[in-house]
Scaffold this motif. Structure first.
Motif, short mmCIF file in Angstrom:
data_model
loop_
_atom_site.label_atom_id
_atom_site.label_comp_id
_atom_site.label_asym_id
_atom_site.label_seq_id
_atom_site.Cartn_x
_atom_site.Cartn_y
_atom_site.Cartn_z
N PRO A 74 6.52 -1.62 24.24
CA PRO A 74 6.30 -1.49 22.33
C PRO A 74 4.86 -2.54 22.83
CG PRO A 74 8.26 -2.14 22.19
CD PRO A 74 8.14 -2.21 23.84
N ARG A 75 3.59 -2.01 22.26
CA ARG A 75 2.60 -2.50 22.02
C ARG A 75 1.49 -2.59 20.58
NH1 ARG A 75 0.16 1.14 26.68
NH2 ARG A 75 2.50 0.76 27.22
N ALA A 76 0.61 -3.41 20.41
CA ALA A 76 -0.31 -3.26 19.76
C ALA A 76 -0.48 -1.81 19.40
CB ALA A 76 -0.91 -4.28 19.76
N VAL A 77 -0.65 -1.58 17.76
CA VAL A 77 -0.25 -0.46 17.05
C VAL A 77 -1.63 -0.68 15.76
CG1 VAL A 77 1.29 -0.33 16.41
CG2 VAL A 77 0.21 1.78 16.35
N GLU B 175 4.72 -8.31 12.93
CA GLU B 175 4.45 -7.29 14.35
C GLU B 175 5.33 -6.50 15.18
OE1 GLU B 175 1.11 -6.44 17.05
OE2 GLU B 175 1.27 -6.39 14.23
N GLU B 176 6.64 -7.42 15.74
CA GLU B 176 7.09 -7.24 16.73
C GLU B 176 8.07 -5.80 16.28
OE1 GLU B 176 11.15 -9.13 19.29
OE2 GLU B 176 9.96 -10.42 18.02
N ARG C 250 5.77 -3.10 16.52
CA ARG C 250 5.29 -2.24 17.59
C ARG C 250 6.54 -2.11 18.18
NH1 ARG C 250 2.08 -7.01 20.96
NH2 ARG C 250 0.68 -6.98 19.95
#
Length: 227
Positions: free
Chosen positions: A118-121, A143-144, A147
């Motif tokens: 998972p990463r920022a989108v 946010e978590e 992602r």
């Protein structure tokens, strides 16, 4: 592989198998085959780890299902798609993401595997890859969670286009995947993305089985998690 790796081995349908592991764990437990070490020569260190770990994992998976390559090469087409010159009847696929590696093998059919950390989108990518309602729901998540949920969706899309051999050129964002969906089908591809006992989002996709004469017989999507 060792008993420690057994819970990671999955078979979503008959003849299709895949493994997802940390690359450093794979290389700590298993020796790298000479052909894989040779093809990794000259790569930057981070790429060497991904290259050797994914191929070492593939060889371990092949041994586990009774298809040991016995030192044969793992080659790649100009597109980057891996194949086994000594076993053209087996479809194989590899993936890596931020230290994680995945490998898949399928008998008499093509296969695609993808792992995503998972990463920022951003909102634009959410709208591109997701149905409008799902994009809105993802935007509303912390946010978590956003992602991680997006990683589950995108890993399905990537695995499907890898199964048909098109990769990113196959426009993975056009593969329909709903938020929370765990199994499904797209064109001639079936896929499974289980969440239980899986530390990182990953998906395996496979095509219909080949039969003599170059035709196919339909293989339905696995029911439930197919595991």
């Amino acid at each position: 592989m060792s008993g420690r790796s057994a819970p990671d081995a999955r078979s979503p349908t008959e003849g299709v198998h895949y493994l997802v592991r940390r690359g450093d764990e794979v290389l700590a437990e298993l020796p790298v085959a000479a052909p894989d070490r040779a093809t990794a020569a000259g790569l930057p260190p981070w790429r060497t780890l991904e290259h050797t770990a994914s191929r070492t994992l593939l060889r371990a998976l092949l041994r586990e299902i009774g298809e040991d390559l016995r030192g044969g090469p793992v080659a790649a087409l100009p597109s980057g798609r891996p194949y086994l010159p000594d076993r053209p009847d087996l479809g194989v696929s590899l993936s890596h993401s931020s230290g994680w590696v995945a490998a898949a093998v399928a008998g008499d059919r093509d296969v695609g595997v993808d792992v995503q950390t998972p990463r920022a989108v951003g909102g634009r990518l959410l709208r591109l890859c997701c149905a409008p309602g799902d994009a809105e729901a993802l935007t509303a998540l912390p946010e978590e969670g956003r992602r991680r949920e997006f990683a589950w969706i995108f890993t399905v899309q990537e695995a499907c286009v890898k199964a048909v051999g098109t990769g990113f050129a196959g426009r993975p964002w056009t593969v329909p995947v709903t938020l929370g969906q765990r199994t499904g089908a797209w064109e001639q591809v079936s896929w499974s993305a289980p969440r239980e006992a899986q530390a990182v989002p990953a998906c395996c996709a496979w095509t219909e089985r080949r039969v003599q004469g170059g035709t196919f017989r339909q293989v339905g999507a696995a029911g439930g998690d197919g595991l």
